[in-house]
Scaffold this motif. Structure first.
Motif, PDB file in Angstrom:
ATOM      1  N   HIS A 183       0.655  -1.069   0.463  1.00  0.00           N
ATOM      2  CA  HIS A 183       0.191   0.110   0.173  1.00  0.00           C
ATOM      3  C   HIS A 183       0.944   1.217  -0.223  1.00  0.00           C
ATOM      4  N   GLU A 204      -1.775   8.240   2.349  1.00  0.00           N
ATOM      5  CA  GLU A 204      -1.566   6.915   2.114  1.00  0.00           C
ATOM      6  C   GLU A 204      -2.332   6.977   0.583  1.00  0.00           C
ATOM      7  N   PRO A 205      -1.452   7.496  -0.317  1.00  0.00           N
ATOM      8  CA  PRO A 205      -2.157   8.292  -1.902  1.00  0.00           C
ATOM      9  C   PRO A 205      -2.349   6.870  -2.439  1.00  0.00           C
ATOM     10  N   ASP A 239      -7.759   6.819   5.477  1.00  0.00           N
ATOM     11  CA  ASP A 239      -5.871   6.778   4.978  1.00  0.00           C
ATOM     12  C   ASP A 239      -5.689   7.340   3.993  1.00  0.00           C
ATOM     13  N   CYS A 240      -6.562   7.005   3.201  1.00  0.00           N
ATOM     14  CA  CYS A 240      -4.972   7.951   1.527  1.00  0.00           C
ATOM     15  C   CYS A 240      -6.160   8.967   1.314  1.00  0.00           C
ATOM     16  N   TYR A 241      -7.333  10.083   2.159  1.00  0.00           N
ATOM     17  CA  TYR A 241      -7.485  11.149   1.635  1.00  0.00           C
ATOM     18  C   TYR A 241      -6.194  11.695   3.035  1.00  0.00           C
ATOM     19  N   ASP A 296     -11.195   4.918   3.429  1.00  0.00           N
ATOM     20  CA  ASP A 296     -10.400   5.104   2.487  1.00  0.00           C
ATOM     21  C   ASP A 296      -9.804   6.937   2.917  1.00  0.00           C
ATOM     22  N   TRP A 298      -3.187   3.823  -1.052  1.00  0.00           N
ATOM     23  CA  TRP A 298      -4.397   2.457  -0.177  1.00  0.00           C
ATOM     24  C   TRP A 298      -5.345   2.082  -1.679  1.00  0.00           C
ATOM     25  N   THR A 299      -6.275   3.513  -1.096  1.00  0.00           N
ATOM     26  CA  THR A 299      -7.257   2.954  -2.436  1.00  0.00           C
ATOM     27  C   THR A 299      -7.422   2.216  -3.897  1.00  0.00           C
ATOM     28  N   THR A 300      -6.304   2.767  -4.629  1.00  0.00           N
ATOM     29  CA  THR A 300      -5.692   2.067  -5.788  1.00  0.00           C
ATOM     30  C   THR A 300      -5.358   0.614  -5.189  1.00  0.00           C
TER      31      THR A 300
END
Ligand SMILES: C[S@@+](CC[C@H](N)C(=O)[O-])C[C@H]1O[C@@H](n2cnc3c(N)ncnc32)[C@H](O)[C@@H]1O
Length: 418
Positions: free
Chosen positions: A282, A334-335, A328-330, A326, A337-339
């Motif tokens: 991740h 953790e850019p 954590d991504c935003y 999501d 993470w979502t993908t």
């Protein structure tokens, strides 16, 4: 209405001590104890109010405006982003991450020199720590302060610095509320237990840990296979210096800690019998993940296998749950993470043309000391609980490992996970 029962997090004084442990005073311990219990309260009680806010006011308002409910997690996020309860939860969560970094840094920076000296003494004369000052850190790592760590894994405030690693080590017990075990090695112990179960009696000769960090999850695998040559690779020199010293202090000497980018491994085809990673993918990127998987496949020997532990994929989850995950991504740097969690990894392995032709998925739970909390059922707190999704593949010939375990049950047809 009944009051929810909340177990306390284990005290920070239960963190396993080792030769590199920073010296903590009363206030440091109090901060970590507060943070552990705050995180626990947030993830067991406060989080629940988001669903109440969504069902009782956010969704009805969206439906009144659009004539339909939000379609997916992106629309849920758009709808929730102005809701006061969600904003409060999100801001508390972010503050907890920042406070955790403050607490860790105030502990380790004031003793940065003595930690550096301790690491240097433990690492002296060893050819099992291989650093490469010319290594270029890829943009997906260099451009961000991963999960709010100032300077990320790479911060060096003095030559030979290990403070970034000491901070990572000291604070993780609080964010994971003891679920990874006293030495934060529950994933590695889980991997070793899983491997012994699917391949009883097998002794891999060479083992590779990708993105090893400071080796929390390298040490238990190295201990499980003391005759194996273990190579643990990471980009970050502070993590490797600290990790090597920590492992030596624990009496583990069969690991070479090597600085490198695992997108390009300096090993011949088929060099390793067992390749693994824990909580690593991740933090990579779309392109890097593909290059890393190809390399893992390339260096895997016939009869070998590789496995990678990560937070669960979004597959099959409802959209509200995905929206919460999501976060954590935003908001936590953790850019990818979502993908990553949207990626169907077995399909990706197939697309990459894996020669390892038995692809499998499984779950691995942290193995922790009796006195530490255990992950309960499916609750894994958005990646901070001790339960992981795992994906991997085996390379034919599948029964090459049987050598010293004649007659033992091998992996069942279809792969080792079933
Ligand atoms: C979340 S940490 C996980 C560390 C370790 N696997 C564990 O279980 O504790 C991710 C690590 O991956 C490393 N990393 C990220 N990209 C990498 C790459 N391309 N090559 C080597 N290491 C990388 C980072 O430096 C960091 O130490």
């Amino acid at each position: 209405m009944s009051t929810p029962r909340i177990d306390c997090a284990p005290p920070w004084s239960d963190v396993g001590r080792h030769a590199m442990s920073p010296e903590a005073g009363h206030d440091d311990v109090a901060r970590f104890n507060f943070l552990a219990n705050f995180n626990k309260y947030m993830s067991s009680v406060v989080v629940g109010g988001n669903a109440v806010a969504y069902e009782s006011r956010v969704r009805p308002r969206w439906e009144a405006e659009h004539g339909r409910p939000p379609r997916d997690r992106r629309e849920i996020r758009a709808a929730m982003s102005s809701d006061p309860y969600y904003r409060m939860w999100s801001s508390l969560r972010r503050s907890a991450m920042e406070m955790r970094q403050q607490a860790g840094r105030s502990l380790v920076l004031r003793q940065a020199e003595s930690l550096r000296d301790r690491a240097a003494a433990l690492n002296a004369g060893a050819d099992t720590l291989r650093l490469d000052a010319s290594l270029e850190v890829p943009r997906y790592q260099a451009a961000i302060d991963n999960h709010c760590m100032p300077g990320s894994y790479f911060a060096e405030y003095l030559p030979g610095d290990v403070s970034a690693a000491a901070n990572y080590d000291a604070g993780m017990f609080a964010t994971t509320t003891g679920l990874f075990g006293r030495f934060l090695d529950g994933a590695g112990r889980g991997v070793a237990e899983w491997l012994a179960r699917v391949r009883p009696g097998w002794s891999p000769r060479r083992i590779l840990d990708l993105g090893c960090g400071l080796g929390h999850n390298t040490v238990p695998v190295a201990r499980a296979y003391p005759r194996a040559e273990v190579v643990a690779i990471d980009l970050a020199a502070p993590m490797l210096r600290y990790g090597h010293a920590r492992a030596r202090g624990m009496g583990v000497e069969n690991v070479t800690f090597m600085q490198g980018n695992v997108e390009r491994l300096p090993f011949a085809d088929g060099h390793f019998d067992f390749v693994y990673s824990t909580m690593f993918f991740h933090e990579t990127s779309h392109g890097a993940l593909r290059r890393i998987l190809r390399e893992a496949d390339r260096v895997l020997a016939g009869g070998g296998l590789h496995i990678h532990l990560e937070q669960p994929p979004y597959r099959g989850m409802d959209e509200f749950e995905k929206f919460l995950r999501d976060w954590d991504c935003y908001h936590n740097n953790e850019p990818f993470w979502t993908t990553l969690h949207d990626t169907h990894l077995p399909t990706l392995l197939g697309e990459l043309g894996f020669r390892g032709d038995r692809v499998f998925e499984t779950q691995i739970h942290a193995i922790v000391e009796d006195e530490m909390p255990k992950v309960a059922g499916e609750v894994e707190d958005y990646g901070r609980g001790g339960m992981w999704y795992a994906v991997g593949s085996e390379r034919a010939p599948f029964d090459a490992w049987r050598g010293d375990a004649a007659g033992a049950d091998g992996p069942a047809p279809g792969g080792p996970a079933r």
